[in-house]
Scaffold this active site. Structure first.
Site, PDB file in Angstrom:
ATOM      1  N   THR A   1      16.752  22.947   7.702  1.00 54.76           N
ATOM      2  CA  THR A   1      17.102  23.642   6.118  1.00 54.76           C
ATOM      3  C   THR A   1      15.902  24.555   5.872  1.00 54.76           C
ATOM      4  OG1 THR A   1      18.097  21.411   5.621  1.00 54.76           O
ATOM      5  CG2 THR A   1      17.586  22.721   3.662  1.00 54.76           C
TER       6      THR A   1
ATOM      7  N   VAL B   1      19.462  29.070   6.103  1.00 57.13           N
ATOM      8  CA  VAL B   1      20.267  27.962   6.350  1.00 57.13           C
ATOM      9  C   VAL B   1      19.987  26.892   5.227  1.00 57.13           C
ATOM     10  CG1 VAL B   1      20.083  25.672   7.903  1.00 57.13           C
ATOM     11  CG2 VAL B   1      19.617  28.066   8.907  1.00 57.13           C
ATOM     12  N   LEU B   2      21.129  26.533   4.536  1.00 63.50           N
ATOM     13  CA  LEU B   2      21.291  25.923   3.257  1.00 63.50           C
ATOM     14  C   LEU B   2      21.562  24.508   3.418  1.00 63.50           C
ATOM     15  CD1 LEU B   2      23.360  28.443   1.022  1.00 63.50           C
ATOM     16  CD2 LEU B   2      20.754  28.036   1.133  1.00 63.50           C
ATOM     17  N   SER B   3      21.755  23.983   4.728  1.00 61.19           N
ATOM     18  CA  SER B   3      22.035  22.489   4.784  1.00 61.19           C
ATOM     19  C   SER B   3      21.454  21.957   6.192  1.00 61.19           C
ATOM     20  CB  SER B   3      23.666  22.190   4.879  1.00 61.19           C
ATOM     21  OG  SER B   3      24.147  22.774   5.973  1.00 61.19           O
ATOM     22  N   GLY B   4      21.591  20.442   6.202  1.00 64.27           N
ATOM     23  CA  GLY B   4      20.971  20.047   7.380  1.00 64.27           C
ATOM     24  C   GLY B   4      22.044  19.846   8.604  1.00 64.27           C
TER      25      GLY B   4
END
Length: 162
Positions: free
Chosen positions: A46, A35-38
């Site tokens: 993240t 997971v790269l974003s919130g």
């Protein structure tokens, strides 16, 4: 064998077993992504690693899916279904995603996530870190071979030749 050595070997064994499981995941139809974003906070934080069932591509509203958007993959929740199209939204986002997701874009349904493990996965994917780990593994194997030879010599040293 000393406690520290046993603990080190146990840790290496667990690490090797986890690596083997990660290699076998695609065989079982499970895909791991970071997971790269919130956009899905607090459910998917993240830096988490998510496991997606790639064989299940028929989500219902409420399911979290991973879908392809151009060359990237996006993981959002299905909020509505309109025929073969799915309306998605990130839990932390105010509105729905701009375009509906076609059934052909869906990679699978998210099974579960492990917080913070994604940071380690990204770290170990770097070539220099991977090479250092291989070097350390080779060194450990060489030390084990030398230790075994030393133990054999000690056993044979007390025995007379026959």
């Amino acid at each position: 064998m000393k406690k520290a050595e046993r603990a080190g070997r146990f840790f290496c064994t667990v690490l090797a077993a986890a690596g083997a499981v990660f290699l076998l995941l695609p065989v079982w139809g499970i895909r791991a992504d970071v997971v790269l974003s919130g956009s899905m906070e607090p459910v998917l934080r993240t830096g988490s690693i998510i496991f997606t069932d790639t064989e299940n591509t028929a989500p219902e509203p409420g399911d979290i899916i991973t879908y392809r958007l151009g060359n990237a993959c996006v993981t959002h929740r299905v909020v509505d279904k309109d025929g073969d199209y799915f309306i998605t939204k990130g839990d932390a986002n105010d509105g729905e995603d701009a375009s509906p997701v076609k059934k052909t874009q869906i990679e699978g349904i998210v099974l579960f996530s492990v917080p913070l493990l994604g940071y380690a996965a990204v770290f170990f994917q770097k070539k220099t870190v991977f090479c250092l780990l291989l070097l350390m593994l080779a060194q450990e194997i060489i030390f084990l071979i030398i230790q075994r030879k030393g133990e054999r010599r000690e056993k044979c040293a007390g025995k007379p030749y026959e």
